[in-house]
Design an enzyme around this catalytic site. Structure first.
Site, PDB file in Angstrom:
ATOM      1  CB  SER A  18      -0.944  -0.045   1.212  1.00 48.64           C
ATOM      2  OG  SER A  18      -1.890   1.005   1.146  1.00 48.64           O
ATOM      3  CG  HIS A  45      -4.246  -1.108  -0.394  1.00 50.12           C
ATOM      4  ND1 HIS A  45      -4.090  -0.977   0.969  1.00 50.12           N
ATOM      5  CD2 HIS A  45      -4.742  -2.364  -0.594  1.00 50.12           C
ATOM      6  CE1 HIS A  45      -4.475  -2.096   1.559  1.00 50.12           C
ATOM      7  NE2 HIS A  45      -4.867  -2.951   0.631  1.00 50.12           N
ATOM      8  CG  ASP A 138      -5.472  -5.756   2.995  1.00 45.37           C
ATOM      9  OD1 ASP A 138      -5.883  -6.890   3.319  1.00 45.37           O
ATOM     10  OD2 ASP A 138      -5.532  -5.325   1.832  1.00 45.37           O
TER      11      ASP A 138
END
Length: 202
Positions: A18, A45, A138
């Site tokens: 991310s 992401h 995540d």
């Protein structure tokens, strides 16, 4: 002498990241041998409603073409696949991808946990899971599942990360095999490639 204990002929590599991971992944892709033949699937992401520009930016740096797979597309040796914006990416039995717009996981779609979990179910001990810099948790649970199924678990060294929340979360719940900086990840993949070519992995 090798820094790495590479045991298996791995069938897939799953990479999640991310915030702070884009430069890392572009450097890794830029240094991959052109004949690297283990499929790489990536869940990064990204802005949900920006459909264009991200994969094109990766391809500028990558030595191998990066593509966004379609639903039911087969995973091919040497392919590099990026989860499309606003779609979860999973690997299904039969070695095919599936895309969905199911609910967000960890406030994310695509979700790294989901990709890691599905890839671990298919490839088990022949999966390498790599988690890079990021600002939420995540990927941590998905990494644990991959490790529990015998896969190899790698996180970017938190001290190198722009934001270390993701790898730190994984380290808290899973015995990670390697904490590597970007250059070490590149060396790991190069060594894996050479051992695959030499046919010395089981």
């Amino acid at each position: 002498m090798s820094d790495f204990h590479i045991k298996h002929q791995y069938k897939a590599i799953a990479i999640g990241g991310s915030a702070g991971s884009f430069q890392v992944i572009t450097k890794i892709l830029n240094h991959l041998p052109k004949d690297f033949d283990i499929p790489i699937m990536m869940c990064l992401h990204r802005l949900r409603h920006v459909r264009h520009g991200f994969v094109e930016a990766l391809n500028i740096k990558s030595s191998i073409e990066v593509q966004e797979p379609e639903d039911k597309q087969s995973v091919q040796r040497g392919g590099i696949y990026l989860a499309p914006a606003n779609y979860h990416l999973q690997v299904d039995p039969g070695n095919t991808f599936s895309l969905s717009t199911d609910d967000l996981i960890n406030n994310s779609r695509p979700a790294i946990d989901l990709m890691f979990h599905s890839a671990a179910a298919v490839y088990r001990h022949r999966l390498i899971a790599i988690l890079l810099s990021g600002a939420n948790r995540d990927g941590a649970l998905g990494m644990k599942i991959a490790k529990d199924k015998g896969g190899l678990a790698i996180v970017q060294d938190p001290s190198e990360c722009l934001i270390d929340t993701m790898p730190t979360a994984a380290l808290k719940i899973t015995p990670i095999d390697y904490q590597l900086n970007t250059d070490q990840i590149i060396r790991f993949l190069a060594e894996l490639h050479e051992k695959n070519k030499a046919g010395i992995l089981k």
